[in-house]
Design an enzyme around this catalytic site. Structure first.
Site, mmCIF file in Angstrom:
data_model
loop_
_atom_site.group_PDB
_atom_site.id
_atom_site.type_symbol
_atom_site.label_atom_id
_atom_site.label_comp_id
_atom_site.label_asym_id
_atom_site.label_seq_id
_atom_site.Cartn_x
_atom_site.Cartn_y
_atom_site.Cartn_z
ATOM 1 N N LYS A 1 96.391 12.657 44.442
ATOM 2 C CA LYS A 1 96.276 11.681 45.533
ATOM 3 C C LYS A 1 97.644 11.354 46.123
ATOM 4 C CE LYS A 1 91.831 10.445 45.732
ATOM 5 N NZ LYS A 1 91.002 11.449 45.280
ATOM 6 N N LYS B 1 86.349 24.431 43.846
ATOM 7 C CA LYS B 1 85.455 23.302 43.652
ATOM 8 C C LYS B 1 84.711 22.873 44.914
ATOM 9 C CE LYS B 1 85.623 18.431 42.632
ATOM 10 N NZ LYS B 1 86.461 17.248 42.575
ATOM 11 N N LYS C 1 83.618 16.973 49.002
ATOM 12 C CA LYS C 1 83.609 16.580 50.416
ATOM 13 C C LYS C 1 85.016 16.543 50.991
ATOM 14 C CE LYS C 1 81.935 12.571 48.125
ATOM 15 N NZ LYS C 1 80.677 12.140 47.648
HETATM 16 P P1 TYM Z 1 82.817 11.368 42.306
HETATM 17 O O1 TYM Z 1 82.211 10.322 43.163
HETATM 18 O O2 TYM Z 1 83.974 12.142 42.839
HETATM 19 O O3 TYM Z 1 81.731 12.437 41.874
HETATM 20 C C1 TYM Z 1 80.518 12.054 41.276
HETATM 21 C C2 TYM Z 1 80.132 13.006 40.176
HETATM 22 O O4 TYM Z 1 79.954 14.320 40.692
HETATM 23 C C3 TYM Z 1 80.686 15.238 39.908
HETATM 24 N N1 TYM Z 1 81.164 16.334 40.761
HETATM 25 C C4 TYM Z 1 81.129 17.623 40.395
HETATM 26 N N2 TYM Z 1 80.705 18.208 39.276
HETATM 27 C C5 TYM Z 1 80.777 19.561 39.209
HETATM 28 N N3 TYM Z 1 81.254 20.325 40.218
HETATM 29 C C6 TYM Z 1 81.685 19.783 41.371
HETATM 30 N N4 TYM Z 1 82.131 20.543 42.360
HETATM 31 C C7 TYM Z 1 81.651 18.361 41.493
HETATM 32 N N5 TYM Z 1 81.995 17.486 42.469
HETATM 33 C C8 TYM Z 1 81.690 16.253 42.006
HETATM 34 C C9 TYM Z 1 81.843 14.435 39.330
HETATM 35 O O5 TYM Z 1 82.344 15.041 38.161
HETATM 36 C C10 TYM Z 1 81.183 13.121 39.050
HETATM 37 O O6 TYM Z 1 80.531 13.146 37.802
HETATM 38 N N6 TYM Z 1 85.529 8.708 39.095
HETATM 39 C C11 TYM Z 1 84.177 9.135 39.426
HETATM 40 C C12 TYM Z 1 83.199 8.000 39.667
HETATM 41 C C13 TYM Z 1 83.157 7.011 38.576
HETATM 42 C C14 TYM Z 1 82.544 7.185 37.302
HETATM 43 C C15 TYM Z 1 82.779 5.979 36.602
HETATM 44 C C16 TYM Z 1 81.847 8.238 36.711
HETATM 45 C C17 TYM Z 1 83.691 5.770 38.623
HETATM 46 N N7 TYM Z 1 83.467 5.139 37.426
HETATM 47 C C18 TYM Z 1 82.309 5.804 35.311
HETATM 48 C C19 TYM Z 1 81.392 8.054 35.405
HETATM 49 C C20 TYM Z 1 81.599 6.850 34.732
HETATM 50 C C21 TYM Z 1 84.271 9.963 40.683
HETATM 51 O O7 TYM Z 1 85.156 9.830 41.466
HETATM 52 O O8 TYM Z 1 83.190 10.757 40.882
#
Ligand code: TYM
Length: 331
Positions: free
Chosen positions: A111, A194, A197
């Site tokens: 970031k 990967k 978005k």
């Molecule tokens: P976020 O919002 O970026 O993504 C949500 C979930 O989707 C999964 N993901 C993927 N998995 C496999 N391949 C991909 N290309 C891919 N893109 C997205 C992410 O691994 C995630 O599980 N920090 C987290 C949100 C969060 C969270 C938490 C998750 C906040 N607090 C507590 C679990 C527990 C995030 O930014 O996910």
């Protein structure tokens, strides 16, 4: 019965990476376990969305969760900002989170590189907020994709640090969970690693993509000029197309194209056409449900009200025990 927590940031539409990386496991787990699933709207403040967008995005992602099969009768579905106890726990955890370890987190470094003018404290302490999200329910398992592995490692560090500091065995050390298998990383369409978005237009396949749009994106997926020798190793972008196919196509279809690759007669146009067809068949029922759910304000309101109440019960209990452990006493 295990306690399971996971969440997603409301930053746009749900894509196949979100679904196959995390949501699908969650849907499987909700039948048997005590599941909490939330929309991480506190987290999204690190990028300063305007108030109207914030609410709209929460609503969008909530509708899409439900349309994919998250069941409010089975899982506790809530919005993070309706649980102020999380913010309190985040503050407690931050008192024992160190600058050095936070600065070393890969997602933070990324970031900083992407947005050098917005390196705020919320970004730096993203892992402590995420740890608070998880341990507020004293969860043991967290269904997430591979990109969240390091955050889960930090969660374990913060949980065990709390336990050691106060000489208690209060917080479990939660693990990232994918049914005993490796965590997954779903590739995108641009040939890089990967689906996401922020990886650029055309890289992610969204459930809300209309069939024509989806087909166009898939037909444009990066491929090469084809194998020149039998049984040659697949380059990354070709491996990606096969990986996407494995999500939605039958074993026979995959075998067919694998054989064509191995004897050098593959035509990527045909393969992508097949992938598009299977992807559209898989996503269409969900896309249609999204349209129904997102217009049902009364239903959405009921889901969130019910979920937030249940989540708060659990969070209140934890926070009052944590206060007691830390030594806060009422007069
Ligand atoms: P976020 O919002 O970026 O993504 C949500 C979930 O989707 C999964 N993901 C993927 N998995 C496999 N391949 C991909 N290309 C891919 N893109 C997205 C992410 O691994 C995630 O599980 N920090 C987290 C949100 C969060 C969270 C938490 C998750 C906040 N607090 C507590 C679990 C527990 C995030 O930014 O996910």
């Amino acid at each position: 019965m295990e306690t399971i927590v996971s969440g997603m940031r409301p930053t746009g539409n749900l894509h196949l990476g979100n679904y196959f990386g995390a949501l699908r496991n969650f849907i499987k787990l909700q039948d048997k376990h005590n599941c909490y699933f939330f929309i991480a709207d506190y987290h999204s403040l690190t990028t300063h969305p305007n108030p109207a967008d914030l609410h709209k995005n929460v609503r969008t992602i909530l509708s899409q969760y439900l349309a994919c099969g998250l069941d409010p009768e089975k899982a506790t579905i809530y919005v993070q900002s309706e649980l102020p106890e999380t913010a309190e726990l985040y503050m407690f955890l931050n008192m024992n989170a160190y600058l050095g370890e936070l600065e070393r987190v890969t997602s933070f470094k990324d970031k900083v590189r992407q947005n050098p003018n917005n390196v705020n404290a919320g970004l730096l302490t993203y892992p402590t907020l995420m740890a608070a999200d998880i341990i507020i329910h004293r969860a043991t398992h967290v269904p997430v994709g591979k990109d969240q592995e390091q955050h889960l490692e930090m969660t374990r560090t913060f949980a065990s640090r709390f336990n050691n500091m106060y000489k208690v065995d209060y917080f479990p050390e939660p693990v990232a969970y994918n049914f005993g298998e490796e965590l997954v990383k779903i590739p995108g369409l641009d040939g890089s690693g990967k689906m996401g978005k922020s990886e650029g237009e055309g890289n992610a396949i969204f459930f809300v993509d209309e069939p024509e749009v989806m087909k166009k994106k898939i037909m444009r997926a990066k491929t090469d000029s084809g194998p020149t020798e039998p049984n040659q190793a697949k380059p990354q972008e070709i491996e990606n197309v096969f990986s996407l196919m494995k999500l939605v196509s039958t074993e026979d279809t995959i075998k067919f194209f694998d054989e064509k690759y191995n004897d050098c007669s593959i035509r990527y146009g045909d393969m992508k056409k097949q992938l598009a067809e299977d992807m559209i068949a898989f996503t269409t029922p969900i896309r249609e449900r999204i349209k129904e759910v997102e217009n049902d304000s009364e239903y959405l309101r009921r889901v969130v009200r019910h979920g937030s109440e249940k989540a708060r019960e659990s969070a209140r209990k934890t926070i009052s025990e944590v206060r007691e452990i830390i030594g806060f006493k009422s007069f």
